[in-house]
Design an enzyme around this catalytic site. Sequence first.
Site, PDB file in Angstrom:
ATOM      1  N   TYR A   1       0.857  -1.184   0.000  1.00  0.00           N
ATOM      2  CA  TYR A   1       0.000   0.000   0.000  1.00  0.00           C
ATOM      3  C   TYR A   1       0.896   1.238   0.000  1.00  0.00           C
ATOM      4  O   TYR A   1       1.470   1.619   1.010  1.00  0.00           O
ATOM      5  CB  TYR A   1      -0.905   0.037   1.229  1.00  0.00           C
ATOM      6  CG  TYR A   1      -1.840  -1.144   1.389  1.00  0.00           C
ATOM      7  CD1 TYR A   1      -2.086  -2.039   0.347  1.00  0.00           C
ATOM      8  CD2 TYR A   1      -2.478  -1.370   2.599  1.00  0.00           C
ATOM      9  CE1 TYR A   1      -2.933  -3.114   0.520  1.00  0.00           C
ATOM     10  CE2 TYR A   1      -3.337  -2.447   2.775  1.00  0.00           C
ATOM     11  CZ  TYR A   1      -3.555  -3.320   1.734  1.00  0.00           C
ATOM     12  OH  TYR A   1      -4.390  -4.389   1.913  1.00  0.00           O
TER      13      TYR A   1
ATOM     14  N   PRO B   1     -14.883  -5.886   2.497  1.00  0.00           N
ATOM     15  CA  PRO B   1     -16.110  -6.205   3.224  1.00  0.00           C
ATOM     16  C   PRO B   1     -17.333  -5.460   2.725  1.00  0.00           C
ATOM     17  O   PRO B   1     -18.465  -5.912   2.937  1.00  0.00           O
ATOM     18  CB  PRO B   1     -15.778  -5.799   4.665  1.00  0.00           C
ATOM     19  CG  PRO B   1     -14.718  -4.737   4.526  1.00  0.00           C
ATOM     20  CD  PRO B   1     -13.904  -5.170   3.345  1.00  0.00           C
ATOM     21  N   LEU B   2     -17.110  -4.317   2.049  1.00  0.00           N
ATOM     22  CA  LEU B   2     -18.225  -3.535   1.518  1.00  0.00           C
ATOM     23  C   LEU B   2     -18.351  -3.683   0.004  1.00  0.00           C
ATOM     24  O   LEU B   2     -19.073  -2.931  -0.646  1.00  0.00           O
ATOM     25  CB  LEU B   2     -18.065  -2.056   1.887  1.00  0.00           C
ATOM     26  CG  LEU B   2     -17.818  -1.770   3.377  1.00  0.00           C
ATOM     27  CD1 LEU B   2     -17.769  -0.273   3.622  1.00  0.00           C
ATOM     28  CD2 LEU B   2     -18.870  -2.433   4.246  1.00  0.00           C
ATOM     29  N   GLY B   3     -17.617  -4.658  -0.568  1.00  0.00           N
ATOM     30  CA  GLY B   3     -17.729  -4.941  -1.986  1.00  0.00           C
ATOM     31  C   GLY B   3     -17.032  -3.950  -2.894  1.00  0.00           C
ATOM     32  O   GLY B   3     -17.261  -3.942  -4.109  1.00  0.00           O
TER      33      GLY B   3
ATOM     34  N   PRO C   1     -10.797  -2.638  -5.212  1.00  0.00           N
ATOM     35  CA  PRO C   1      -9.593  -2.221  -4.496  1.00  0.00           C
ATOM     36  C   PRO C   1      -8.943  -0.958  -5.060  1.00  0.00           C
ATOM     37  O   PRO C   1      -8.227  -0.253  -4.341  1.00  0.00           O
ATOM     38  CB  PRO C   1      -8.662  -3.427  -4.640  1.00  0.00           C
ATOM     39  CG  PRO C   1      -9.574  -4.579  -4.884  1.00  0.00           C
ATOM     40  CD  PRO C   1     -10.716  -4.026  -5.666  1.00  0.00           C
TER      41      PRO C   1
END
Length: 258
Positions: free
Chosen positions: A64, A208-210, A213
Amino acid sequence: MTDTPNRTYRIGGDIEVNRIGFGAMRLTGQPGNFGPYEDWEGGISLLRAAADDGVTFFDSARSYGPLTADRIVGEALADRDVALATKGGVDKPEPGRITIDGSRDTLLRQVDEALVNLRRDRIDLFQLHRVDPETPVEVSVAALAEARADGRIAHIGLSNVTRDELDRALAVAPIASVQNRFNMDETGDDGLVDYTAARSIAFIPYGPLGANPMQHGAKLAPREALAWLLERSPNIIAIPGTTSVAHMRENMTAWDLL
C-alpha cells in the site's frame, strides 16, 4: 436477535481486538493506491480518532503506497495500545503493477522494514500477502516462523490463500489468520470461514463492503454489510477502510443492527 455476537476476538489466542477494525489501504496516493496519502495530517487524525473510538486492530500492507500506509499507521499509532498488522511478499513498483517475492531473505528484510515503519519492537500480525508461484508456501511460512521465534512478529497470517495452501502452511507453523476477499455478495470462501473458525484462526475479509480495491466507494450498504459479517461467524474481524471520520463512526454502529 436473542444472541448477540461476540464483539472481540483473540488473534492467535492472545491478542484481543474489537471485531470492527480499520483497513489502511485507502490512506495512500490515488489513483492506484500509489504514493503517500495527500492529506497526511488528516490521515493521522483519522487513525487516532478510530483508536479513540474503540478500534483496536489496524491492517496495512507493504504494497500500500508502497510502504507509505505502514508509515502513516506507525506515525499515528506508535504510542497507542492497539494491534497492528501488515503484509509482505508483494511490492508495487509503479501504479497498476505488483511484484511477488515470498523468498526467505525478502520476507525477513521486509519484516525488519515494517518494524521501522510501524514504529514497533514487534509486529502483532505479519501476513504473507500472496503465495509466490516461485516459492513454496512452506518456505515463506518457515521464514516468518524464524521472525516469530526471535520475537520480531507475534503471529503469522496468510492472505489470498486456498484451503490447501492453509493446510500446507499449518504443517510448518501456527497460522493465526486468513485474509481473503469475502462479503455478503461474494461468498466463494464460505467454507473456508467455517474451516478457520473450527481451528481458532481469525478470518479477516478484505473488500467487506464490496468495493473495487482500486476505486473509492462501497457497493454494499456499509452498516448492513458489516453486520452480516459480524453475524456470519465469531472469528471474522471486519476491516472497512475509509478516509472519513464520519464514515468510520458509521461503520462502528453496525453492532446496533445485531
